[in-house]
Motif scaffolding. Structure first.
Motif, PDB file in Angstrom:
ATOM      1  N   PRO A 267       8.588  -5.202  -2.600  1.00 29.64           N
ATOM      2  CA  PRO A 267       9.491  -4.756  -3.670  1.00 29.64           C
ATOM      3  C   PRO A 267       8.803  -4.512  -5.004  1.00 29.64           C
ATOM      4  O   PRO A 267       9.335  -3.784  -5.842  1.00 29.64           O
ATOM      5  CB  PRO A 267      10.504  -5.905  -3.772  1.00 29.64           C
ATOM      6  N   ASP A 268       7.636  -5.122  -5.236  1.00 28.27           N
ATOM      7  CA  ASP A 268       6.960  -4.963  -6.522  1.00 28.27           C
ATOM      8  C   ASP A 268       6.144  -3.676  -6.625  1.00 28.27           C
ATOM      9  O   ASP A 268       5.438  -3.455  -7.599  1.00 28.27           O
ATOM     10  CB  ASP A 268       6.064  -6.163  -6.811  1.00 28.27           C
ATOM     11  N   GLY A 269       6.242  -2.794  -5.606  1.00 29.37           N
ATOM     12  CA  GLY A 269       5.522  -1.539  -5.657  1.00 29.37           C
ATOM     13  C   GLY A 269       4.118  -1.600  -5.104  1.00 29.37           C
ATOM     14  O   GLY A 269       3.349  -0.642  -5.266  1.00 29.37           O
ATOM     15  N   THR A 270       3.774  -2.681  -4.412  1.00 29.08           N
ATOM     16  CA  THR A 270       2.496  -2.767  -3.711  1.00 29.08           C
ATOM     17  C   THR A 270       2.778  -2.787  -2.211  1.00 29.08           C
ATOM     18  O   THR A 270       3.920  -2.644  -1.778  1.00 29.08           O
ATOM     19  CB  THR A 270       1.709  -4.022  -4.123  1.00 29.08           C
ATOM     20  N   ALA A 271       1.750  -2.962  -1.408  1.00 29.15           N
ATOM     21  CA  ALA A 271       1.937  -3.033   0.042  1.00 29.15           C
ATOM     22  C   ALA A 271       0.831  -3.881   0.644  1.00 29.15           C
ATOM     23  O   ALA A 271      -0.334  -3.807   0.212  1.00 29.15           O
ATOM     24  CB  ALA A 271       1.926  -1.646   0.659  1.00 29.15           C
ATOM     25  N   LEU A 272       1.187  -4.680   1.639  1.00 27.64           N
ATOM     26  CA  LEU A 272       0.194  -5.393   2.429  1.00 27.64           C
ATOM     27  C   LEU A 272      -0.363  -4.437   3.470  1.00 27.64           C
ATOM     28  O   LEU A 272       0.380  -3.655   4.062  1.00 27.64           O
ATOM     29  CB  LEU A 272       0.828  -6.605   3.115  1.00 27.64           C
ATOM     30  N   VAL A 273      -1.676  -4.487   3.703  1.00 26.56           N
ATOM     31  CA  VAL A 273      -2.323  -3.545   4.605  1.00 26.56           C
ATOM     32  C   VAL A 273      -3.195  -4.301   5.597  1.00 26.56           C
ATOM     33  O   VAL A 273      -4.006  -5.149   5.212  1.00 26.56           O
ATOM     34  CB  VAL A 273      -3.204  -2.544   3.838  1.00 26.56           C
ATOM     35  N   ALA A 274      -3.021  -4.000   6.897  1.00 20.87           N
ATOM     36  CA  ALA A 274      -3.886  -4.523   7.954  1.00 20.87           C
ATOM     37  C   ALA A 274      -4.498  -3.334   8.681  1.00 20.87           C
ATOM     38  O   ALA A 274      -3.775  -2.536   9.274  1.00 20.87           O
ATOM     39  CB  ALA A 274      -3.101  -5.407   8.917  1.00 20.87           C
ATOM     40  N   LEU A 275      -5.826  -3.196   8.606  1.00 18.21           N
ATOM     41  CA  LEU A 275      -6.510  -2.087   9.262  1.00 18.21           C
ATOM     42  C   LEU A 275      -6.933  -2.482  10.669  1.00 18.21           C
ATOM     43  O   LEU A 275      -7.335  -3.617  10.910  1.00 18.21           O
ATOM     44  CB  LEU A 275      -7.742  -1.671   8.459  1.00 18.21           C
ATOM     45  N   ALA A 276      -6.856  -1.529  11.591  1.00 25.71           N
ATOM     46  CA  ALA A 276      -7.343  -1.715  12.959  1.00 25.71           C
ATOM     47  C   ALA A 276      -8.068  -0.436  13.349  1.00 25.71           C
ATOM     48  O   ALA A 276      -7.645   0.281  14.255  1.00 25.71           O
ATOM     49  CB  ALA A 276      -6.189  -2.027  13.907  1.00 25.71           C
ATOM     50  N   LEU A 277      -9.158  -0.149  12.647  1.00 28.25           N
ATOM     51  CA  LEU A 277      -9.872   1.108  12.848  1.00 28.25           C
ATOM     52  C   LEU A 277     -10.578   1.123  14.195  1.00 28.25           C
ATOM     53  O   LEU A 277     -11.128   0.121  14.630  1.00 28.25           O
ATOM     54  CB  LEU A 277     -10.894   1.307  11.728  1.00 28.25           C
ATOM     55  N   SER A 278     -10.549   2.287  14.827  1.00 26.37           N
ATOM     56  CA  SER A 278     -11.186   2.444  16.133  1.00 26.37           C
ATOM     57  C   SER A 278     -11.944   3.770  16.150  1.00 26.37           C
ATOM     58  O   SER A 278     -11.339   4.839  16.077  1.00 26.37           O
ATOM     59  CB  SER A 278     -10.141   2.431  17.241  1.00 26.37           C
ATOM     60  N   PRO A 279     -13.299   3.742  16.201  1.00 27.77           N
ATOM     61  CA  PRO A 279     -14.129   2.544  16.291  1.00 27.77           C
ATOM     62  C   PRO A 279     -14.084   1.751  14.997  1.00 27.77           C
ATOM     63  O   PRO A 279     -13.726   2.298  13.950  1.00 27.77           O
ATOM     64  CB  PRO A 279     -15.531   3.109  16.533  1.00 27.77           C
ATOM     65  N   PRO A 280     -14.445   0.465  15.062  1.00 24.22           N
ATOM     66  CA  PRO A 280     -14.367  -0.368  13.854  1.00 24.22           C
ATOM     67  C   PRO A 280     -15.172   0.234  12.708  1.00 24.22           C
ATOM     68  O   PRO A 280     -16.236   0.798  12.887  1.00 24.22           O
ATOM     69  CB  PRO A 280     -14.962  -1.700  14.310  1.00 24.22           C
ATOM     70  N   GLY A 281     -14.624   0.134  11.517  1.00 27.22           N
ATOM     71  CA  GLY A 281     -15.309   0.565  10.308  1.00 27.22           C
ATOM     72  C   GLY A 281     -15.112  -0.489   9.244  1.00 27.22           C
ATOM     73  O   GLY A 281     -14.238  -1.335   9.336  1.00 27.22           O
ATOM     74  N   GLY A 282     -15.958  -0.422   8.238  1.00 30.02           N
ATOM     75  CA  GLY A 282     -15.795  -1.388   7.157  1.00 30.02           C
ATOM     76  C   GLY A 282     -16.722  -2.566   7.300  1.00 30.02           C
ATOM     77  O   GLY A 282     -17.825  -2.400   7.807  1.00 30.02           O
ATOM     78  N   PRO A 283     -16.327  -3.754   6.857  1.00 28.78           N
ATOM     79  CA  PRO A 283     -14.980  -4.093   6.369  1.00 28.78           C
ATOM     80  C   PRO A 283     -14.671  -3.438   5.027  1.00 28.78           C
ATOM     81  O   PRO A 283     -15.565  -3.160   4.241  1.00 28.78           O
ATOM     82  CB  PRO A 283     -15.021  -5.614   6.253  1.00 28.78           C
ATOM     83  N   PHE A 284     -13.362  -3.200   4.811  1.00 31.61           N
ATOM     84  CA  PHE A 284     -12.904  -2.561   3.585  1.00 31.61           C
ATOM     85  C   PHE A 284     -11.938  -3.478   2.848  1.00 31.61           C
ATOM     86  O   PHE A 284     -11.171  -4.219   3.463  1.00 31.61           O
ATOM     87  CB  PHE A 284     -12.160  -1.259   3.898  1.00 31.61           C
ATOM     88  N   SER A 285     -11.964  -3.395   1.528  1.00 30.76           N
ATOM     89  CA  SER A 285     -10.887  -3.955   0.715  1.00 30.76           C
ATOM     90  C   SER A 285      -9.959  -2.809   0.354  1.00 30.76           C
ATOM     91  O   SER A 285     -10.420  -1.705   0.021  1.00 30.76           O
ATOM     92  CB  SER A 285     -11.430  -4.629  -0.544  1.00 30.76           C
ATOM     93  N   VAL A 286      -8.658  -3.054   0.435  1.00 29.35           N
ATOM     94  CA  VAL A 286      -7.666  -1.980   0.287  1.00 29.35           C
ATOM     95  C   VAL A 286      -6.580  -2.422  -0.683  1.00 29.35           C
ATOM     96  O   VAL A 286      -6.106  -3.561  -0.624  1.00 29.35           O
ATOM     97  CB  VAL A 286      -7.021  -1.635   1.647  1.00 29.35           C
ATOM     98  N   ALA A 287      -6.182  -1.512  -1.568  1.00 28.22           N
ATOM     99  CA  ALA A 287      -5.033  -1.740  -2.443  1.00 28.22           C
ATOM    100  C   ALA A 287      -4.148  -0.506  -2.408  1.00 28.22           C
ATOM    101  O   ALA A 287      -4.640   0.608  -2.609  1.00 28.22           O
ATOM    102  CB  ALA A 287      -5.488  -2.026  -3.872  1.00 28.22           C
ATOM    103  N   CYS A 288      -2.860  -0.697  -2.116  1.00 32.20           N
ATOM    104  CA  CYS A 288      -1.907   0.414  -2.063  1.00 32.20           C
ATOM    105  C   CYS A 288      -0.753   0.158  -3.022  1.00 32.20           C
ATOM    106  O   CYS A 288      -0.382  -1.001  -3.276  1.00 32.20           O
ATOM    107  CB  CYS A 288      -1.345   0.582  -0.647  1.00 32.20           C
ATOM    108  N   SER A 289      -0.180   1.229  -3.539  1.00 31.45           N
ATOM    109  CA  SER A 289       0.986   1.109  -4.415  1.00 31.45           C
ATOM    110  C   SER A 289       1.968   2.232  -4.127  1.00 31.45           C
ATOM    111  O   SER A 289       1.604   3.261  -3.546  1.00 31.45           O
ATOM    112  CB  SER A 289       0.561   1.153  -5.886  1.00 31.45           C
ATOM    113  N   TRP A 290       3.213   2.017  -4.522  1.00 31.44           N
ATOM    114  CA  TRP A 290       4.234   3.039  -4.327  1.00 31.44           C
ATOM    115  C   TRP A 290       5.272   2.971  -5.431  1.00 31.44           C
ATOM    116  O   TRP A 290       5.500   1.930  -6.039  1.00 31.44           O
ATOM    117  CB  TRP A 290       4.912   2.897  -2.967  1.00 31.44           C
ATOM    118  N   THR A 291       5.897   4.120  -5.712  1.00 29.24           N
ATOM    119  CA  THR A 291       7.000   4.205  -6.654  1.00 29.24           C
ATOM    120  C   THR A 291       7.827   5.425  -6.305  1.00 29.24           C
ATOM    121  O   THR A 291       7.466   6.208  -5.424  1.00 29.24           O
ATOM    122  CB  THR A 291       6.483   4.291  -8.106  1.00 29.24           C
TER     123      THR A 291
END
Length: 204
Positions: A165-189
């Motif tokens: 609700p605060d305009g962010t999002a939790l993100v779980a990546l499952a890249l195939s083939p594996p990539g990263g690791p990555f840090s991710v920040a998403c937002s929405w409005t």
């Protein structure tokens, strides 16, 4: 209105007529985003993968719909990449019956993971269409940000999102083939009957 550089005008001339208005609007939006930062990126053409072609010290992303275009811009820091997306925002219906009657084509199984589908069942039917579109938009922004780092198509099911609700999002990546690791920040409005979403991805 900002005028395109000669190189940009030359590139536009190579596009199909139907693509030209959105391409021009997107470049103008991205130039304005850089201008807000006091940065002049020079002509912005396109990479072989279709993203804005920028100097190595800059990052940016574009999205557009029929009447609106947005650009997201930043200096490159620590190998980060960014993405932005704009999607028409479906209404929240007054009743479940109205939601069923006026439902748009159902893309949920194409866009959502099993975890996301399970969470969608916990949302009232009146707003499910909005939630599917929001997930779609967040994933579009996320994949634009990831693409320059992995240099391949990333499928919808390679990320699971939980918009908050605060305009962010939790993100779980499952890249195939594996990539990263990555840090991710998403937002929405929401803006002018559109979902506006952003993503920032950085290698850890």
């Amino acid at each position: 209105m900002r005028a395109l550089a000669p190189e940009e005008r030359g590139f536009v001339a190579t596009l199909a007529p139907a693509r030209r208005p959105s391409w021009v609007a997107g470049r103008i939006a991205l130039h304005e985003a850089f201008s807000d930062l006091g940065i002049e990126p020079g002509p912005i053409l396109a990479t072989p993968r279709g993203a804005p072609a920028l100097p190595r010290d800059l990052i940016g992303s574009i999205s557009h719909k029929r009447t609106l275009a947005v650009g997201l811009a930043a200096p490159r820091e620590g190998g980060a990449s960014i993405g932005v997306d704009l999607e028409n925002c479906p209404p929240a219906f007054a009743s479940a019956e109205e939601a069923r009657t006026r439902a748009r084509p159902d893309i949920r199984t194409r866009v959502l993971t099993e975890d996301e589908l399970a969470r969608l069942e916990q949302v009232s039917e009146e707003v499910r269409g909005r939630m599917v579109t929001l997930h779609f938009s967040l994933k579009e922004a996320l994949y634009k940000a990831i693409d320059p780092l992995v240099r391949r198509h990333v499928a919808f099911h390679e990320a699971s999102l939980t918009p908050l609700p605060d305009g962010t999002a939790l993100v779980a990546l499952a890249l195939s083939p594996p990539g990263g690791p990555f840090s991710v920040a998403c937002s929405w409005t929401e803006i002018e009957e559109h979902f506006l979403t952003t993503a920032r991805v950085r290698r850890q």
